[in-house]
Design a protein around this motif. Structure first.
Motif, PDB file in Angstrom:
ATOM      1  N   VAL A   1      72.690 101.067  90.654  1.00 37.71           N
ATOM      2  CA  VAL A   1      72.555 100.613  89.268  1.00 37.71           C
ATOM      3  C   VAL A   1      71.134 100.122  89.015  1.00 37.71           C
ATOM      4  O   VAL A   1      70.527 100.421  87.975  1.00 37.71           O
ATOM      5  N   THR A   2      70.592  99.382  89.967  1.00 36.59           N
ATOM      6  CA  THR A   2      69.229  98.859  89.834  1.00 36.59           C
ATOM      7  C   THR A   2      68.213  99.997  89.754  1.00 36.59           C
ATOM      8  O   THR A   2      67.308  99.984  88.912  1.00 36.59           O
ATOM      9  N   ILE A   3      68.355 100.986  90.611  1.00 36.04           N
ATOM     10  CA  ILE A   3      67.433 102.130  90.615  1.00 36.04           C
ATOM     11  C   ILE A   3      67.527 102.898  89.298  1.00 36.04           C
ATOM     12  O   ILE A   3      66.503 103.274  88.701  1.00 36.04           O
ATOM     13  N   ASP A   4      68.757 103.131  88.843  1.00 40.64           N
ATOM     14  CA  ASP A   4      68.936 103.876  87.591  1.00 40.64           C
ATOM     15  C   ASP A   4      68.293 103.153  86.410  1.00 40.64           C
ATOM     16  O   ASP A   4      67.685 103.788  85.538  1.00 40.64           O
ATOM     17  N   ARG A   5      68.415 101.832  86.373  1.00 38.07           N
ATOM     18  CA  ARG A   5      67.787 101.063  85.299  1.00 38.07           C
ATOM     19  C   ARG A   5      66.264 101.178  85.365  1.00 38.07           C
ATOM     20  O   ARG A   5      65.593 101.274  84.338  1.00 38.07           O
ATOM     21  N   LEU A   6      65.714 101.150  86.558  1.00 41.45           N
ATOM     22  CA  LEU A   6      64.265 101.270  86.710  1.00 41.45           C
ATOM     23  C   LEU A   6      63.783 102.657  86.302  1.00 41.45           C
ATOM     24  O   LEU A   6      62.762 102.815  85.629  1.00 41.45           O
ATOM     25  N   ALA A   7      64.520 103.677  86.718  1.00 41.75           N
ATOM     26  CA  ALA A   7      64.121 105.047  86.394  1.00 41.75           C
ATOM     27  C   ALA A   7      64.206 105.337  84.906  1.00 41.75           C
ATOM     28  O   ALA A   7      63.482 106.201  84.388  1.00 41.75           O
ATOM     29  N   ALA A   8      65.077 104.608  84.192  1.00 47.76           N
ATOM     30  CA  ALA A   8      65.282 104.846  82.765  1.00 47.76           C
ATOM     31  C   ALA A   8      64.366 103.996  81.885  1.00 47.76           C
ATOM     32  O   ALA A   8      64.525 104.013  80.656  1.00 47.76           O
ATOM     33  N   GLN A   9      63.415 103.292  82.468  1.00 47.25           N
ATOM     34  CA  GLN A   9      62.515 102.441  81.683  1.00 47.25           C
ATOM     35  C   GLN A   9      61.670 103.281  80.715  1.00 47.25           C
ATOM     36  O   GLN A   9      61.345 104.439  80.983  1.00 47.25           O
ATOM     37  N   GLU A  10      61.304 102.663  79.592  1.00 52.90           N
ATOM     38  CA  GLU A  10      60.485 103.358  78.598  1.00 52.90           C
ATOM     39  C   GLU A  10      59.123 103.749  79.164  1.00 52.90           C
ATOM     40  O   GLU A  10      58.573 104.791  78.796  1.00 52.90           O
ATOM     41  N   ALA A  11      58.560 102.915  80.012  1.00 53.86           N
ATOM     42  CA  ALA A  11      57.317 103.239  80.720  1.00 53.86           C
ATOM     43  C   ALA A  11      57.633 103.115  82.203  1.00 53.86           C
ATOM     44  O   ALA A  11      57.295 102.131  82.850  1.00 53.86           O
ATOM     45  N   ALA A  12      58.317 104.122  82.722  1.00 48.68           N
ATOM     46  CA  ALA A  12      58.884 104.048  84.069  1.00 48.68           C
ATOM     47  C   ALA A  12      57.810 103.764  85.118  1.00 48.68           C
ATOM     48  O   ALA A  12      56.648 104.167  84.963  1.00 48.68           O
ATOM     49  N   PRO A  13      58.167 103.055  86.181  1.00 48.36           N
ATOM     50  CA  PRO A  13      57.203 102.751  87.239  1.00 48.36           C
ATOM     51  C   PRO A  13      56.648 104.019  87.878  1.00 48.36           C
ATOM     52  O   PRO A  13      57.330 105.045  87.981  1.00 48.36           O
ATOM     53  N   ASP A  14      55.403 103.938  88.330  1.00 41.97           N
ATOM     54  CA  ASP A  14      54.815 105.053  89.067  1.00 41.97           C
ATOM     55  C   ASP A  14      55.401 105.162  90.468  1.00 41.97           C
ATOM     56  O   ASP A  14      55.391 106.240  91.064  1.00 41.97           O
ATOM     57  N   LEU A  15      55.885 104.039  90.969  1.00 39.65           N
ATOM     58  CA  LEU A  15      56.505 104.016  92.295  1.00 39.65           C
ATOM     59  C   LEU A  15      57.667 103.032  92.267  1.00 39.65           C
ATOM     60  O   LEU A  15      57.529 101.909  91.780  1.00 39.65           O
ATOM     61  N   ILE A  16      58.827 103.467  92.764  1.00 44.00           N
ATOM     62  CA  ILE A  16      59.970 102.591  92.998  1.00 44.00           C
ATOM     63  C   ILE A  16      60.210 102.607  94.496  1.00 44.00           C
ATOM     64  O   ILE A  16      60.667 103.615  95.051  1.00 44.00           O
ATOM     65  N   LEU A  17      59.878 101.531  95.161  1.00 46.45           N
ATOM     66  CA  LEU A  17      59.928 101.482  96.621  1.00 46.45           C
ATOM     67  C   LEU A  17      61.054 100.552  97.061  1.00 46.45           C
ATOM     68  O   LEU A  17      61.025  99.352  96.792  1.00 46.45           O
ATOM     69  N   ILE A  18      62.035 101.109  97.734  1.00 46.93           N
ATOM     70  CA  ILE A  18      63.135 100.323  98.274  1.00 46.93           C
ATOM     71  C   ILE A  18      62.718  99.825  99.657  1.00 46.93           C
ATOM     72  O   ILE A  18      62.585 100.610 100.595  1.00 46.93           O
ATOM     73  N   ALA A  19      62.478  98.523  99.763  1.00 43.65           N
ATOM     74  CA  ALA A  19      62.120  97.910 101.044  1.00 43.65           C
ATOM     75  C   ALA A  19      63.417  97.460 101.698  1.00 43.65           C
ATOM     76  O   ALA A  19      63.923  96.368 101.446  1.00 43.65           O
ATOM     77  N   ASP A  20      63.963  98.322 102.539  1.00 39.48           N
ATOM     78  CA  ASP A  20      65.265  98.112 103.164  1.00 39.48           C
ATOM     79  C   ASP A  20      65.104  97.178 104.361  1.00 39.48           C
ATOM     80  O   ASP A  20      64.590  97.568 105.412  1.00 39.48           O
ATOM     81  N   ASP A  21      65.544  95.939 104.190  1.00 41.11           N
ATOM     82  CA  ASP A  21      65.344  94.898 105.202  1.00 41.11           C
ATOM     83  C   ASP A  21      66.477  94.916 106.233  1.00 41.11           C
ATOM     84  O   ASP A  21      67.296  94.006 106.306  1.00 41.11           O
ATOM     85  N   GLY A  22      66.526  95.984 107.023  1.00 41.65           N
ATOM     86  CA  GLY A  22      67.487  96.061 108.118  1.00 41.65           C
ATOM     87  C   GLY A  22      68.929  96.132 107.677  1.00 41.65           C
ATOM     88  O   GLY A  22      69.816  95.561 108.338  1.00 41.65           O
ATOM     89  N   SER A  23      69.209  96.838 106.596  1.00 41.59           N
ATOM     90  CA  SER A  23      70.591  96.935 106.110  1.00 41.59           C
ATOM     91  C   SER A  23      71.476  97.636 107.132  1.00 41.59           C
ATOM     92  O   SER A  23      71.067  98.609 107.785  1.00 41.59           O
ATOM     93  N   ASP A  24      72.709  97.152 107.250  1.00 44.13           N
ATOM     94  CA  ASP A  24      73.678  97.810 108.129  1.00 44.13           C
ATOM     95  C   ASP A  24      74.967  98.145 107.371  1.00 44.13           C
ATOM     96  O   ASP A  24      76.040  98.248 107.962  1.00 44.13           O
ATOM     97  N   ASP A  25      74.834  98.310 106.041  1.00 45.92           N
ATOM     98  CA  ASP A  25      75.984  98.696 105.225  1.00 45.92           C
ATOM     99  C   ASP A  25      75.839 100.152 104.816  1.00 45.92           C
ATOM    100  O   ASP A  25      75.263 100.961 105.550  1.00 45.92           O
ATOM    101  N   ALA A  26      76.310 100.498 103.640  1.00 46.67           N
ATOM    102  CA  ALA A  26      76.287 101.896 103.181  1.00 46.67           C
ATOM    103  C   ALA A  26      75.010 102.230 102.416  1.00 46.67           C
ATOM    104  O   ALA A  26      75.004 103.183 101.626  1.00 46.67           O
ATOM    105  N   THR A  27      73.925 101.502 102.657  1.00 55.32           N
ATOM    106  CA  THR A  27      72.662 101.798 101.966  1.00 55.32           C
ATOM    107  C   THR A  27      72.210 103.241 102.165  1.00 55.32           C
ATOM    108  O   THR A  27      71.771 103.891 101.200  1.00 55.32           O
ATOM    109  N   PRO A  28      72.290 103.825 103.388  1.00 60.06           N
ATOM    110  CA  PRO A  28      71.886 105.235 103.545  1.00 60.06           C
ATOM    111  C   PRO A  28      72.672 106.184 102.647  1.00 60.06           C
ATOM    112  O   PRO A  28      72.103 107.111 102.058  1.00 60.06           O
TER     113      PRO A  28
END
Length: 485
Positions: free
Chosen positions: A112-139
Motif C-alpha cells: 500500500v505504501t509503495i502504491d501511494r508513492l508511485a501514484a504521487q503527482e510528482a512521483a519520486p525519482d527513486l523509491i528505495l526499500i531499505a529492508d532491515d533484516g525482515s524475516d516475514d513475507a517481504t520477498p
C-alpha cells in the motif's frame, strides 16, 4: 554550498560521528547524577503533596500557567494563518528526489505504501526499500513488483514495471543504520524518509519538491501528518484524541518555525537535503529518536560553519500514519518517544540557553528542558487535586477549581480557533468538526492527557535505566485501508 560527495567520505561519515558534533561526550553530570537530580525533584514534590498547603496549590498553578504561556505563544505565531498559507510556487525544474522506506517485517502494509508513492503527482525519482533484516513475507510482497531478492547487503535492479523502485536488503541493525546504508545509494538532491505505515496524499511529494526548490537554504522539512487508528472502539477513541493532539502539535511546529526554533520533524514523513545529512554524519544508531537528534546536529553545523540552514514544516505536504489504537500500544510509543527525547536533550544540554543558537537556544531549548519534568507536574497536580478534594479541604479546592475552569476555557478557545487556522493552512478538514473537538478539549485533561503523562513517566524510567528498545506496533488502520481498496 556543500563540500563532501565521494562515496568513501559518505561511508566514513556514517561509520563514525565526529566527537566535535557529539556533545554527549562533554564532561557534564553523568546519567547517575541526572537520576539523583530527578529523584530529588520528585521528593520535593511529594513533600509539598504531604503538606497540603500553599506549595501543593502552587504545583498545579505552576503547571497550568506554564501550559497556558505556551498556548499564548503558539496562538500569537499562528494567527497569520487566518489569511491562509502561502505554499511555495511550483518550480519548472523540481529538485531530484528519492524516498527511502526503512522497513522491518512490514509485508502486510508495504505494498500500500509503495502504491501511494508511485501514484504521487510528482512521483519520486527513486523509491528505495531499505529492508532491515525482515524475516516475514517481504520477498513475496516485493516480488509482485517484479523484484528478485538480492543477496544480503546488495541492492536489486529497478523493478520492471516501476523503474523507480529498488530493494536494498540489509542485515538487521535498526532504522538509523538502514537509512544510512540506503543514503549511500541516493544520488538525488532531496531524500525523503517515509515509514512503511505512512500513506502520503497525492500532492505530498510535489509539495516537498517545491519547498526545497524555492528555498536553497532549506535542509530539513516535515510533512503534516494525521493519525489513523482503525475501526475498533478503542481505535476510534484514540484516533479522536490523537487527531486534535496532532493538529496542535503541527501548529506548534509552525509557530517555532517562525522564530527559527524548529527542532522536531516527523521521521514518518520527513525530507532532507541529502548532502547536508551526509555532512553532519547521517542518522545516529544510538538514539531512539534519530530524526529528532539529527536536527540538533544540523543546527550545530549551521552555527559552526556560519550557514543559514533552515528547518520547516510544509503545510501542503500531507500524510496519514497508522497510530496506536490501544492503551498498551500508545504507552509503548510514548515511552520510546519521551525516552528518546530525554536522551537527546541530555546529549545536547550545552545548547540550552546558549545565545549562539539564537531563539533555538534561548527559547525553544529552555522550553524543552522544562518539558522534561512537565509530566511529573501534570500527574502530581491531578493526584493532589483528587486527594485534597476527597479530604474535604474545600478552602484549597475552590481556588484550584476556579483556575482549572479558566484554563479549560482558554484551551477551548485555542482548540476551536486552531481548527480553523489548521484548515486554512493545510486545506485539510477530514475529522475536524467543532462538536467532537469541543468534547475532546473538555475530556482530555482528565483522560488522554493523563495517558500522555504516564507514557512520559515510563520514558523517564527507560532513560534512567537504559533499557528502552524498539517495539513492533500492530498495523490496524492500514489493514482497513487495504480492505476498502
Amino acid at each position: 554550498m556543500f563540500q563532501r560527495t565521494p562515496a568513501d567520505a559518505l561511508a566514513q561519515s556514517f561509520a563514525m560521528l565526529s566527537p566535535r558534533l557529539n556533545p554527549r561526550r562533554v564532561g557534564w553530570p553523568s546519567r547517575g547524577v541526572t537520576a539523583l537530580v530527578y529523584v530529588t525533584f520528585v521528593a520535593l514534590v511529594v513533600q509539598a503533596f504531604l503538606r497540603q498547603g500553599f506549595l501543593v496549590w502552587s504545583v498545579g498553578v505552576g503547571y497550568i500557567l506554564y501550559d497556558t504561556a505556551l498556548l499564548v505563544f503558539t496562538a500569537m505565531q499562528i494567527w497569520p494563518l487566518r489569511h491562509g498559507a502561502r505554499p511555495a510556487p511550483p518550480s519548472d525544474v523540481g529538485s531530484s528526489l528519492a524516498v527511502i522506506v526503512a522497513a522491518r517485517n512490514e509485508a502486510a502494509v508495504l505494498d500500500v505504501t509503495i502504491d501511494r508513492l508511485a501514484a504521487q503527482e510528482a512521483a519520486p525519482d527513486l523509491i528505495l526499500i531499505a529492508d532491515d533484516g525482515s524475516d516475514d513475507a517481504t520477498p513475496e510482497t516485493l516480488a509482485r513488483y517484479g523484484l528478485a531478492q538480492p543477496v544480503l547487503g546488495a541492492i536489486s535492479p529497478p523493478a520492471p514495471g516501476l523503474p523507480s523502485l529498488r530493494w536494498l536488503r540489509l542485515p538487521h541493525g535498526g532504522k538509523a543504520r538502514a537509512l544510512n546504508a540506503a543514503i549511500l545509494h541516493v544520488d538525488e538532491e532531496i531524500v525523503v524518509t517515509v515509514d512503511a505505515d505512512t500513506l502520503l496524499e497525492p500532492g505530498a511529494i510535489a509539495a516537498m519538491r517545491n519547498a526545497f526548490a524555492a528555498e536553497p537554504e532549506l535542509v530539513a522539512a516535515t510533512g503534516v501528518i494525521r493519525p489513523m487508528c482503525g475501526p475498533s472502539l478503542s481505535g476510534r477513541l484514540f484516533e479522536w484524541f490523537q487527531t486534535y493532539e496532532y493538529v496542535r502539535n503541527f501548529l506548534s511546529r509552525y509557530a517555532w518555525q517562525r522564530v527559527n526554533g524548529l527542532l522536531l520533524v516527523s521521521g514518518a514523513f520527513a525530507a532532507f537535503r541529502t548532502k547536508a545529512v551526509v555532512e553532519v554524519g547521517g542518522f545516529d544508531p544510538d538514539c531512539l529518536v534519530e530524526d529528532y537528534e539529527l536536527i540538533h546536529r544540523l543546527h550545530r553545523v549551521a552555527r559552526d560553519t556560519g550557514r543559514d540552514w533552515q528547518v520547516r514544516v510544509v503545510g501542503d505536504a500531507l500524510a496519514s500514519t497508522d497510530a496506536p489504537a490501544t492503551l498498551p500500544a500508545f504507552l509503548r510509543q510514548r515511552r520510546r518517544w519521551f525516552g528518546g527525547f530525554l536522551q537527546t536533550q541530555h546529549w545536547n544540554r550545552d545548547m540550552v540557553a546558549n545565545r549562539h543558537f539564537g531563539k533555538l537556544g534561548t527559547a525553544m531549548l529552555p522550553v524543552k528542558a522544562a518539558d522534561t519534568v512537565q509530566p511529573v507536574f501534570g500527574l502530581t497536580a491531578f493526584v493532589i487535586l483528587l486527594v485534597v478534594l476527597f479530604s474535604g479541604r474545600f478552602q484549597i479546592v475552590l481556588p484550584i477549581l476556579i483556575i482549572m475552569a479558566v484554563k479549560i476555557l482558554v484551551d477551548l478557545t485555542f482548540h476551536l480557533t486552531s481548527l480553523h487556522l489548521y484548515s486554512r493552512w493545510t486545506g485539510q478538514t477530514k475529522g475536524l468538526r467543532f462538536g467532537p473537538a469541543l468534547a475532546a478539549a473538555v475530556l482530555e485533561p482528565f483522560s488522554f492527557q493523563l495517558f500522555r503523562h504516564w507514557g512520559a513517566i515510563l520514558g523517564w524510567v527507560a532513560f534512567l535505566t537504559g533499557r528502552e528498545t524498539w517495539a513492533r506496533q500492530s498495523r490496524t488502520a492500514i489493514a482497513e485501508v487495504k480492505r476498502e481498496g
